[in-house]
Design a protein around this motif. Structure first.
Motif, PDB file in Angstrom:
ATOM      1  N   UNK A 214       0.813  -1.207   0.000  1.00  0.00           N
ATOM      2  CA  UNK A 214       0.000   0.000   0.000  1.00  0.00           C
ATOM      3  C   UNK A 214       0.847   1.258   0.000  1.00  0.00           C
ATOM      4  N   UNK A 215       1.929   1.268   0.801  1.00  0.00           N
ATOM      5  CA  UNK A 215       2.825   2.422   0.818  1.00  0.00           C
ATOM      6  C   UNK A 215       3.469   2.619  -0.550  1.00  0.00           C
ATOM      7  N   UNK A 216       3.830   1.519  -1.189  1.00  0.00           N
ATOM      8  CA  UNK A 216       4.414   1.617  -2.523  1.00  0.00           C
ATOM      9  C   UNK A 216       3.438   2.255  -3.503  1.00  0.00           C
ATOM     10  N   UNK A 217       2.146   1.886  -3.367  1.00  0.00           N
ATOM     11  CA  UNK A 217       1.127   2.456  -4.261  1.00  0.00           C
ATOM     12  C   UNK A 217       0.996   3.963  -4.028  1.00  0.00           C
ATOM     13  N   UNK A 260       9.211   6.586   5.280  1.00  0.00           N
ATOM     14  CA  UNK A 260       9.684   6.187   6.607  1.00  0.00           C
ATOM     15  C   UNK A 260       8.932   4.967   7.125  1.00  0.00           C
ATOM     16  N   UNK A 261       7.622   4.918   6.887  1.00  0.00           N
ATOM     17  CA  UNK A 261       6.826   3.777   7.323  1.00  0.00           C
ATOM     18  C   UNK A 261       7.227   2.522   6.555  1.00  0.00           C
ATOM     19  N   UNK A 262       7.496   2.655   5.265  1.00  0.00           N
ATOM     20  CA  UNK A 262       7.960   1.514   4.467  1.00  0.00           C
ATOM     21  C   UNK A 262       9.244   0.944   5.044  1.00  0.00           C
ATOM     22  N   UNK A 308      17.878   4.419  13.673  1.00  0.00           N
ATOM     23  CA  UNK A 308      17.077   3.258  13.294  1.00  0.00           C
ATOM     24  C   UNK A 308      15.839   3.690  12.518  1.00  0.00           C
ATOM     25  N   UNK A 309      15.253   2.725  11.797  1.00  0.00           N
ATOM     26  CA  UNK A 309      14.050   3.003  11.011  1.00  0.00           C
ATOM     27  C   UNK A 309      12.884   3.392  11.910  1.00  0.00           C
ATOM     28  N   UNK A 310      12.761   2.729  13.050  1.00  0.00           N
ATOM     29  CA  UNK A 310      11.664   3.037  13.975  1.00  0.00           C
ATOM     30  C   UNK A 310      11.797   4.449  14.531  1.00  0.00           C
TER      31      UNK A 310
END
Length: 330
Positions: A214-217, A260-262, A308-310
């Motif tokens: 969904x994030x990619x879309x 960032x969420x991805x 970190x990503x989080x």
């Protein structure tokens, strides 16, 4: 630590289909521990090209030759031109006892070959050792997309213990597909942790990968197949949000947070390796420089500095719902 390398020839006036490899085949296991980012295995052997003449091959100006089809006669002629040593290696990808008949070689070659070409020089390489590595939706190594010097090499994307099997993902978009979807493409059932049905991890994995899709879309405006979704049950159920993504009308802060969420989802799934990080982080860093409202720019720059990503997502979430001067000018 060693590098798993095999060599192939690119497409030219004739399409090149290369065979590389010899030695022990079957599932491959590392003899010593391998740190993340290191080459996994070195595979040396002969690597003579198997040239398949093609029929109906038009020349496109400035784009080289684009082979349209291979006939079974083409493949049969190519097989006959092989040396005895080459034929022995080629048999490694066939079922036990199978003969080098075009009807058998053609599907086996298609199933086991790797893309080593690009838009201007299409080519496939058959690397016998690499074709014997098993699949996992949670791999420990990866084959980079950029082929250099007509070789492919596997690199560890996480620490690998002695005796651990070398596995990689057969499809690059599996990070955005559920287990059922992946198995329908593979035509076999993977038994990695992300595929064991009924477990908490598997259910969470499916959810994470759906969210990644969904994030990619939202970021790209198209699905992972490069097309817009027009089905009754689209990934993005908010029609206005979906339309805004497809027309590239989303706010800068939204795109920044989606990236960032991805990355956070990939990290939770164990798929944010150094190759993936190397492709996503520069995009995020570029987006951070586009913010023109001072308070937004400060948050974005602070977010990308997090280790970190989080933590990047936690800080970057402060931009949620914030308009920026960049949006009005765009």
């Amino acid at each position: 630590m060693a590098e798993c390398v095999a060599k192939a020839s690119r497409g030219g006036s004739n399409s090149r289909f290369s065979v590389a490899g010899a030695g022990r085949l079957g599932s491959e296991f590392v003899p010593n521990s391998v740190i993340s980012g290191a080459p996994v295995y070195k595979h040396l052997g002969f690597y003579e090209p198997l040239t398949i003449p093609t029929t109906n091959v038009p020349q496109v100006p400035n784009r080289g030759w684009l082979p349209l089809t291979f006939t079974l006669t083409d493949i049969g002629s190519a097989i006959q031109a092989l040396t005895a040593a080459q034929k022995k290696v080629l048999k490694f990808i066939l079922p036990p006892g199978a003969e080098l008949h075009p009807f058998i070689v053609e599907p086996a070659s298609a199933e086991n070959s790797f893309n080593i070409g690009d838009d201007t020089s299409p080519a496939r390489g058959l690397f016998v050792l690499h074709s014997r590595f098993n699949h996992s939706c949670l791999p420990n190594c990866k084959l980079p997309d950029n082929i250099q010097d007509d070789t492919i090499a596997s690199f560890a994307i996480r620490p690998i213990d002695p005796g651990e099997e070398i596995v990689f993902s057969y499809e690059p978009d599996f990070e955005a597909r559920t287990a059922a979807d992946r198995h329908s493409i593979l035509r076999f059932t993977c038994t990695c942790r992300a595929c064991v049905p009924g477990t908490t991890f598997q259910r969470c994995s499916d959810l994470r990968r759906q969210l990644i899709r969904g994030m990619n879309y939202l970021i790209q405006g198209v699905d992972i197949d490069g097309k817009r979704q027009i089905c009754r049950r689209p990934l993005i159920v908010d029609s206005k949000l979906k339309q805004a993504a497809e027309h590239r009308e989303l706010e800068l802060s939204s795109i920044f947070i989606y990236y960032l969420l991805t990355m956070a989802l990939l990290d939770s799934e164990g798929l944010l390796d150094h190759f993936k990080l190397g492709s996503l982080l520069p995009c995020v860093q570029t987006l951070a420089t586009l913010f023109q409202t001072p308070s937004n720019a400060m948050i974005a720059l602070r977010a990308i500095k997090q280790p970190t990503a989080a933590e990047r997502l936690f800080v970057g979430a402060g931009l949620y719902g914030q308009l920026d001067s960049f949006d009005r000018r765009a």
